[in-house]
Scaffold this active site. Structure first.
Site, PDB file in Angstrom:
ATOM      1  N   HIS A  33      49.449  57.278  77.439  1.00 16.10           N
ATOM      2  CA  HIS A  33      49.933  58.192  78.491  1.00 16.10           C
ATOM      3  C   HIS A  33      48.763  58.805  79.265  1.00 16.10           C
ATOM      4  CE1 HIS A  33      54.267  58.306  78.205  1.00 16.10           C
ATOM      5  NE2 HIS A  33      54.264  58.607  76.927  1.00 16.10           N
ATOM      6  N   HIS A  40      50.364  55.336  71.484  1.00 18.09           N
ATOM      7  CA  HIS A  40      51.379  55.600  72.516  1.00 18.09           C
ATOM      8  C   HIS A  40      50.969  56.820  73.363  1.00 18.09           C
ATOM      9  CE1 HIS A  40      55.805  55.872  73.822  1.00 18.09           C
ATOM     10  NE2 HIS A  40      55.290  57.014  74.237  1.00 18.09           N
ATOM     11  N   GLU A  41      50.421  57.834  72.681  1.00 24.26           N
ATOM     12  CA  GLU A  41      50.040  59.058  73.410  1.00 24.26           C
ATOM     13  C   GLU A  41      48.778  58.854  74.242  1.00 24.26           C
ATOM     14  OE1 GLU A  41      53.394  60.157  71.903  1.00 24.26           O
ATOM     15  OE2 GLU A  41      52.340  61.002  73.623  1.00 24.26           O
ATOM     16  N   CYS A  53      60.437  56.441  74.959  1.00 26.13           N
ATOM     17  CA  CYS A  53      59.576  57.399  75.642  1.00 26.13           C
ATOM     18  C   CYS A  53      60.424  58.406  76.414  1.00 26.13           C
ATOM     19  CB  CYS A  53      58.653  56.651  76.606  1.00 26.13           C
ATOM     20  SG  CYS A  53      57.433  57.706  77.402  1.00 26.13           S
TER      21      CYS A  53
HETATM   22  O1  5LI Z   1      54.998  59.998  74.379  1.00 28.56           O
HETATM   23  C1  5LI Z   1      55.846  60.498  73.600  1.00 28.56           C
HETATM   24  N1  5LI Z   1      57.149  60.418  73.829  1.00 28.56           N
HETATM   25  O2  5LI Z   1      57.540  59.795  74.939  1.00 28.56           O
HETATM   26  C2  5LI Z   1      58.132  61.022  72.953  1.00 28.56           C
HETATM   27  C3  5LI Z   1      59.309  60.127  72.661  1.00 28.56           C
HETATM   28  N2  5LI Z   1      58.911  58.895  71.978  1.00 28.56           N
HETATM   29  C4  5LI Z   1      58.607  58.919  70.666  1.00 28.56           C
HETATM   30  O3  5LI Z   1      58.556  59.940  70.027  1.00 28.56           O
HETATM   31  C5  5LI Z   1      58.321  57.596  70.069  1.00 28.56           C
HETATM   32  C6  5LI Z   1      59.362  56.795  69.625  1.00 28.56           C
HETATM   33  C7  5LI Z   1      59.088  55.564  69.044  1.00 28.56           C
HETATM   34  C8  5LI Z   1      57.792  55.105  68.907  1.00 28.56           C
HETATM   35  C9  5LI Z   1      56.759  55.912  69.345  1.00 28.56           C
HETATM   36 CL1  5LI Z   1      55.154  55.370  69.181  1.00 28.56          CL
HETATM   37  C10 5LI Z   1      57.020  57.158  69.928  1.00 28.56           C
HETATM   38 CL2  5LI Z   1      55.741  58.154  70.506  1.00 28.56          CL
HETATM   39 NI    NI Z   2      55.987  58.519  75.647  1.00 29.85          NI
END
Ligand code: 5LI
Ligand code: NI
Length: 184
Positions: free
Chosen positions: A158, A154-155, A111
């Protein structure tokens, strides 16, 4: 253009807040917000540009990560031959249905708002039915599975003040629960 200095990190209360819905028709500000978040993802996934602007790569970005507590997230999921699996700016995204089946990325998650590696399986739902509104206010209801479904979760986390490591089992981070598949 969004740079790493614009990304808030752990400790900033906005990361743990519940973001507010946006209203339609979108204000110019909310249109621009989605556009610049998608721009970040595009630039961050271009090796040369990412190096030039010192960007950490991302496949998703949520507005709270740039200290904007609104329910907006950009998602840009490429597959390993460079074509695009899923790309859109999600306004007021909502998960309507979740499969019983769980899934976790083999390599864990990272993240932009977490400046450290937190190892372990991030247990999520394998398949989701996602509702969201696009920049034109059009409603979408789509099914996602595996990697794109994980990224969207994941988003949306947030937007609800949840970080990926909240889903890692502290006692045994690599334990694979029943009914859970590993996504390579
Ligand atoms: O919230 C977004 N970020 O923090 C951006 C950086 N992380 C990634 O791109 C990322 C990396 C691995 C697994 C997932 Cl699921 C994600 Cl989302
Ligand atoms: Ni993230």
């Amino acid at each position: 253009m969004i740079l790493m200095k614009d990304i808030i990190r752990e400790g900033n209360p906005t990361l743990r807040a519940t973001a507010k819905k946006v209203s339609f028709p979108l204000s110019q500000e909310d249109r621009d917000l989605g556009k610049k978040m998608m721009k970040y993802l595009e630039v961050s996934q271009d090796e040369k540009l990412a190096e030039k602007y010192h960007l950490r790569a991302g496949v998703g970005l949520a507005a709270p990560q740039i200290d904007v507590s609104k329910r907006v997230a950009a998602v840009l999921v490429p597959d390993n031959d460079g074509s695009i699996v899923f790309k859109d700016v999600l306004y007021n995204p909502r998960i309507l249905r979740e499969s019983v089946k769980r899934a976790a990325l083999n390599e864990g998650e990272g993240c932009l708002s977490v400046d450290r590696n937190v190892a372990g399986l991030v247990i999520r739902t394998d398949r989701i039915t996602l509702e969201y509104y696009d920049v034109n206010g059009e409603r979408h209801e789509i099914k996602l599975e595996n990697y794109p479904a994980i990224v969207v979760q994941h988003e949306i986390d947030h937007l609800n003040g949840t970080l990926f490591y909240d889903h890692i089992d502290k006692e045994s981070p690599f334990k694979l629960p029943e009914n859970t598949i590993i996504i390579e």
